[in-house]
Design a protein around this motif. Structure first.
Motif, PDB file in Angstrom:
ATOM      1  N   HIS A 297       0.824  -1.216   0.000  1.00 26.64           N
ATOM      2  CA  HIS A 297       0.000   0.000   0.000  1.00 26.64           C
ATOM      3  C   HIS A 297       0.850   1.255   0.000  1.00 26.64           C
TER       4      HIS A 297
ATOM      5  N   ALA B  74       3.817   1.484  -1.652  1.00 27.15           N
ATOM      6  CA  ALA B  74       4.222   1.621  -3.061  1.00 27.15           C
ATOM      7  C   ALA B  74       3.052   2.104  -3.912  1.00 27.15           C
ATOM      8  N   ALA B  75       1.858   1.608  -3.588  1.00 25.60           N
ATOM      9  CA  ALA B  75       0.689   2.009  -4.373  1.00 25.60           C
ATOM     10  C   ALA B  75       0.434   3.507  -4.221  1.00 25.60           C
TER      11      ALA B  75
ATOM     12  N   LEU C 222       2.640   5.796  -3.552  1.00 26.84           N
ATOM     13  CA  LEU C 222       3.678   6.489  -4.316  1.00 26.84           C
ATOM     14  C   LEU C 222       3.317   6.509  -5.788  1.00 26.84           C
ATOM     15  N   MET C 223       2.826   5.354  -6.269  1.00 26.45           N
ATOM     16  CA  MET C 223       2.488   5.258  -7.693  1.00 26.45           C
ATOM     17  C   MET C 223       1.326   6.154  -8.069  1.00 26.45           C
ATOM     18  N   LEU C 224       0.413   6.355  -7.123  1.00 23.93           N
ATOM     19  CA  LEU C 224      -0.744   7.200  -7.425  1.00 23.93           C
ATOM     20  C   LEU C 224      -0.358   8.664  -7.491  1.00 23.93           C
ATOM     21  N   GLY C 225       0.885   8.985  -7.093  1.00 25.83           N
ATOM     22  CA  GLY C 225       1.369  10.341  -7.265  1.00 25.83           C
ATOM     23  C   GLY C 225       1.297  11.197  -6.013  1.00 25.83           C
ATOM     24  N   PHE C 226       1.054  10.605  -4.854  1.00 26.71           N
ATOM     25  CA  PHE C 226       1.138  11.379  -3.624  1.00 26.71           C
ATOM     26  C   PHE C 226       2.583  11.829  -3.430  1.00 26.71           C
ATOM     27  N   PRO C 227       2.780  13.075  -2.940  1.00 29.18           N
ATOM     28  CA  PRO C 227       4.144  13.479  -2.604  1.00 29.18           C
ATOM     29  C   PRO C 227       4.683  12.579  -1.493  1.00 29.18           C
ATOM     30  N   ARG C 228       5.992  12.417  -1.454  1.00 28.62           N
ATOM     31  CA  ARG C 228       6.583  11.459  -0.507  1.00 28.62           C
ATOM     32  C   ARG C 228       6.202  11.755   0.937  1.00 28.62           C
TER      33      ARG C 228
ATOM     34  N   GLN D  15       3.543  13.125   2.069  1.00 29.39           N
ATOM     35  CA  GLN D  15       2.159  12.718   2.326  1.00 29.39           C
ATOM     36  C   GLN D  15       2.034  11.213   2.460  1.00 29.39           C
TER      37      GLN D  15
ATOM     38  N   ARG E  54       0.243   9.470   5.478  1.00 23.35           N
ATOM     39  CA  ARG E  54      -0.994   8.718   5.262  1.00 23.35           C
ATOM     40  C   ARG E  54      -0.829   7.212   5.456  1.00 23.35           C
ATOM     41  N   GLU E  55       0.295   6.682   4.995  1.00 22.41           N
ATOM     42  CA  GLU E  55       0.413   5.228   4.940  1.00 22.41           C
ATOM     43  C   GLU E  55       1.340   4.640   6.003  1.00 22.41           C
TER      44      GLU E  55
ATOM     45  N   PHE F 198      -0.281  -4.853  -6.879  1.00 27.04           N
ATOM     46  CA  PHE F 198       0.820  -5.528  -6.202  1.00 27.04           C
ATOM     47  C   PHE F 198       0.467  -6.954  -5.837  1.00 27.04           C
TER      48      PHE F 198
ATOM     49  N   ALA G 248      -1.213  -4.996   0.299  1.00 24.75           N
ATOM     50  CA  ALA G 248      -1.286  -3.996  -0.753  1.00 24.75           C
ATOM     51  C   ALA G 248      -2.389  -2.988  -0.478  1.00 24.75           C
TER      52      ALA G 248
END
Lengths: 292, 592
Positions: free
Chosen positions: A171, A173-174, A176-182, A184, A188-189, B431, B437
């Motif tokens: 989650h 990595a996901a 990050l892939m969705l484009g959240f700034p690092r 955030q 969030r995660e 993932f 994930a």
């Protein structure tokens, strides 16, 4: 964040005996510290030299007796709670912010930051905490500051390790892939996932800070000689232990129960925090077919 | 005497609101030297049988009546120390996750020798016996001095096979022994198991979700659903002429390896949990059965027949269950579109080993690849072939050390900041391990619309989009308020898929999306992806272990071997006329 707290942390707390017991003792001390001036039967500093070393008289003028200078033991215990709270609270929170912040930054940024923080924390814990605190207090810093500075590496190391376990999850990595700034993504995660460990550690560190405050006061370091503290009471009671044992026993019992309460709280939190599901699934994965 | 015999074996789960049956009085026997396959859908209870043999039921589960006997000795009544004497000697186990079954901090040699020592091998002979045991499964002696995480999953499983057979067991209980392995390794591990088993005359209980795999090595098959055995008989007979609608629907839900690509058969609804089934009076499959009669819902059918028995009152109707139609051809595309993903000479090395003995290995090298819009591409290969790294490179989670990556015509290997933007808009990834994930504390409707949270859309907008996405995934809207932990395995993968597709990316990268799913759930997900493809028009890069799944879903297949692409072509061509050894090994290991 609020919703997270409600759903993620609340439910199972309530059911844990350890957490309840710990919370009870911590809240009691906090309450007493706040309302001590109203609750205390006497001025804790007022001396009554005609009534020194009185024994316990629960219905008398001095319910828990008096010390060698005729001061009310019960009132002194109540005001002593203030000293404990005023050290433990800022020390634990400060250590959480400083150590936790450094630990998360190190784990999340990696590279040179991680190495620098790692070395600093390792070098710092090479000093035993009490010796470090003695040095700091002797150098003129406050007791709370000393307690905080001796506890931050604990948060730093634990939270960095927790972060490393979380950072590899899908989650993160996901997100990050969705484009959240690092930053955030961290908030969030990762932060909610390491929060249980941080809160549990907070209780333990607070217990350590209460103990440290008592030790320093016992040694008459880092504060006015006539300050109100359980540690100071222990030192005074030590001298009159055979004449009025309550002077040693009362602060000892209080100190023990507060520290034990905090330790229980931390222990209980670590055991019970985590995702509590309304419908508990079977322990075995193979049986997890309960979705509709 | 039977090696293992279950008579009316009944296991219940104690839960809030009373006991729920997990195994409902099942009967089976395993004869000496025979292999019995227990085939199940997730949650049907076959895994519990394996646990019951070890007398290690998961907490909350208890054997309430019936008997389970090993060579005539009742396992239920056996004292714990006698049981311990049996396990590892007379009864051996093969776990689904070999890496986790070995101690992470002790060398393979130390663990193997400790096991041999327990079996009574003299200290002087330990080393020689350990080497011999490894040679028996075709593993080199050098492995003895290594730690489990230095080995591949295949090597770990082979070491466990060597351990399991070191004591010449009478019975081996294998639970999904190849779940963690690629197709080629699966073939080799199963061959090693079969060779040792035949040589020693051991019986085996194979618990698996893969009907074809079970068919390839079992003498007898028992098909389970809802805690009952619904069909049991000789493997060939069960597979060729199933007499229970459930078996038939499982077979029709498994994609074939050659010939046309028929639509997969979908059961009308997913398996109900054991709690929902507790109240069913009749046949437990009846609520989902395509050929049920009113009678089936009321009365439980007995398991009837001679050698091949089935619990169905209308076996004559089973052959009428068929899937309609074929997989539609990929949508038409104009020629000469800009590829959505283009890799040019991409390479990346990884460093492994302790600090004093660093080794740099080229994990992928010289990869050139173009994926046109709307194209479905599968990447297959043995473990460690670099396919997962290729997926992560394509997704932008790793930076290439050499070469260029172009996304929809834009070079993303130059400027990191704009590359992230480009990636988020063009590529999304699903993932592999679906549970971790999904953010465990976030509700499903929030998870699937995370892409909108990046743009800070209003909650109304997100709510509407979440409903749309759930409907598109074929999930009930009520699931939106659940947490990931409250979903079944197949549902979690749909949620992960929905999150990735929320922003309508042009390329979807999926690693291990189908791993570990049972046939009905897999067929369901395959059908969903094929439908979504026509609606949303995205390309797919799928890293996949199961060749039949790759062939069913994707028109183009890449075979990777040691970090390079060794075959690239139409799925039917690559699998029908394999040219590279790696492809041949993969095909050899896939049960057909």
């Amino acid at each position: 964040m609020m919703r997270f707290l409600r759903r993620y942390l609340w439910p199972r707390w309530v059911r844990s005996g350890r957490v309840l017991l710990g919370l009870l003792s911590v809240l009691a001390v906090l309450a007493i510290a706040v309302v001590a001036p109203v609750l205390a039967p006497h001025d804790p500093l007022a001396q009554d030299l005609s009534l020194t070393l009185r024994p316990i008289e629960l219905r008398g003028v001095y319910p828990l007796g008096t010390d060698g200078l005729g001061r009310c033991v019960l009132s002194r215990l109540m005001f002593g709670a203030r000293a404990a709270v005023l050290v433990a609270l800022p020390a634990a929170l400060g250590a959480l912010l400083l150590g936790g912040g450094l630990g998360l930054a190190a784990g999340w940024l990696g590279g040179r930051v991680e190495r620098a923080v790692g070395w600093l924390a390792a070098a710092w814990v090479a000093f035993p905490p009490v010796v470090l605190a003695l040095l700091l207090v002797a150098g003129g810093s406050g007791v709370a500051m000393a307690a905080m500075l001796s506890a931050w590496p604990l948060f730093c190391r634990v939270l960095r390790a927790e972060l490393q376990a979380v950072a590899g999850r899908g989650h993160v990595a996901a997100a990050l892939m969705l484009g959240f700034p690092r930053g955030q993504v961290l908030w969030r995660e990762v932060v909610p996932a390491v929060l249980p460990a941080a809160l549990a550690l907070l209780a333990w560190v607070a217990a350590g800070a209460v103990g440290l405050e008592a030790v320093l006061a016992f040694l008459d370091l880092g504060g006015a000689p006539d300050r109100l503290s359980w540690g100071r009471m222990l030192a005074d009671g030590w001298e009159v232990v055979f004449l009025a044992p309550i002077n040693l026993v009362a602060p000892g019992v209080v100190l023990f129960s507060v520290m034990a309460g905090l330790a229980l709280l931390g222990d209980g939190l670590r055991g019970t925090m985590g995702l509590a599901l309304p419908e508990a699934r079977l322990a075995d994965d193979a049986m997890a077919g309960d979705g509709p | 005497m039977s090696v293992l015999a279950a008579r009316g074996l009944t296991v219940e789960a104690r839960r809030r609101g009373g006991a729920v049956p997990v195994l409902r009085g099942i009967n089976f026997t395993v004869e000496p030297g025979q292999v019995l396959g227990l085939v199940e859908e997730a949650g049907a209870g076959a895994a519990v049988v394996g646990r019951a043999v070890a007398q290690r039921l998961p907490p909350g589960l208890a054997m309430v009546h019936g008997s389970l006997s090993f060579l005539g000795a009742e396992l239920m009544a056996m004292p714990a120390d006698e049981m311990r004497g049996l396990l590892g000697r007379e009864i051996a186990f093969l776990p689904p996750s070999p890496l986790a079954a070995l101690h992470p901090a002790r060398t393979v040699g130390a663990q193997l020798e400790a096991h041999l020592r327990r079996l009574g091998v003299a200290r002087r002979e330990l080393r020689a016996k350990a080497v011999a045991a490894l040679a028996g499964v075709g593993v080199a002696e050098a492995v003895l001095g290594r730690l489990p995480h230095h080995l591949s999953q295949e090597q770990c499983q082979l070491v466990l096979v060597a351990m399991a057979f070191a004591g010449a067991p009478k019975l081996v209980v294998a639970e999904e022994p190849t779940a963690a392995l690629d197709a080629a390794a699966q073939g080799r591990v199963l061959a090693a198991i079969q060779a040792l088993r035949r040589a020693q005359g051991a019986a085996m209980l194979l618990i698996t979700r893969d009907l074809l795999l079970a068919g390839a090595i079992c003498d007898e098959l028992a098909v389970m659903t809802g805690g009952d055995i619904v069909e049991i008989g000789p493997a060939a007979s069960v597979l060729r002429a199933p007499r229970h609608p459930y078996t038939s629907s499982l077979l029709l839900a498994t994609p074939p390896m050659r010939g046309a690509r028929p639509d997969l058969y979908l059961l009308p609804e997913p398996a109900a949990g054991e709690r929902a089934l507790a109240g069913v009076a009749g046949c437990r499959f009846a609520p989902r059965c395509p050929v049920r009669a009113e009678y089936c819902l009321r009365t439980e059918p007995p398991l009837e027949g001679d050698a091949h028995r089935s619990a169905c009152i209308r076996p004559g109707l089973v052959p009428t269950i068929v899937a309609q139609g074929e997989v539609p051809p990929p949508p038409w595309r104009p020629v000469g579109e800009v590829p959505v993903l283009a890799l040019e000479g991409v390479g990346k090395a990884v460093t492994t080993g302790p600090a004093w003995r660093r080794e740099t290995v080229a994990a992928v090298h010289d990869i050139s690849l173009r994926i046109t819009p709307g194209e479905f591409v599968a990447v297959v290969g043995e473990e460690g072939c670099g396919a997962s790294l290729l997926a992560r490179l394509a997704a932008g989670l790793e930076q290439p050390a050499a070469g260029r990556i172009m996304l929809a015509g834009v070079d993303v290997s130059v400027d990191a900041a704009s590359a992230r933007q480009q990636h988020a808009a063009t590529v999304q990834m699903v993932f592999d391990e679906a549970q971790a994930a999904l953010t465990p504390w976030r509700r499903v409707s929030d998870i699937v619309t995370e892409a909108l949270a990046v743009r800070q859309s209003r909650s109304r907008v997100r709510e509407t989009r979440a409903r749309q996405l759930l409907a598109e995934m074929g999930m009930p809207l009520a699931l939106g308020v659940r947490l990931p932990g409250q979903l079944g395995e197949a549902q979690r993968r749909r949620v992960a898929l929905a999150r990735a597709l929320c922003g309508e990316p042009k390329l979807l990268v999926a690693d291990g999306l189908f791993d570990g799913l049972d046939a009905p759930a897999q067929a369901d997900l395959l059908g969903l992806l094929l439908r979504l493809r026509h609606r949303l028009d995205f390309a797919l890069l799928l890293v996949c272990r199961d060749l039949a799944v790759a062939r069913h879903l994707c028109e183009r297949v890449l075979v990777m071997h040691q970090g390079a692409i060794v075959e690239d072509g139409l799925a039917d061509t690559v699998f029908g006329w394999p040219r590279h050894e790696a492809t041949k090994a993969l095909l050899a290991g896939s049960p057909r």
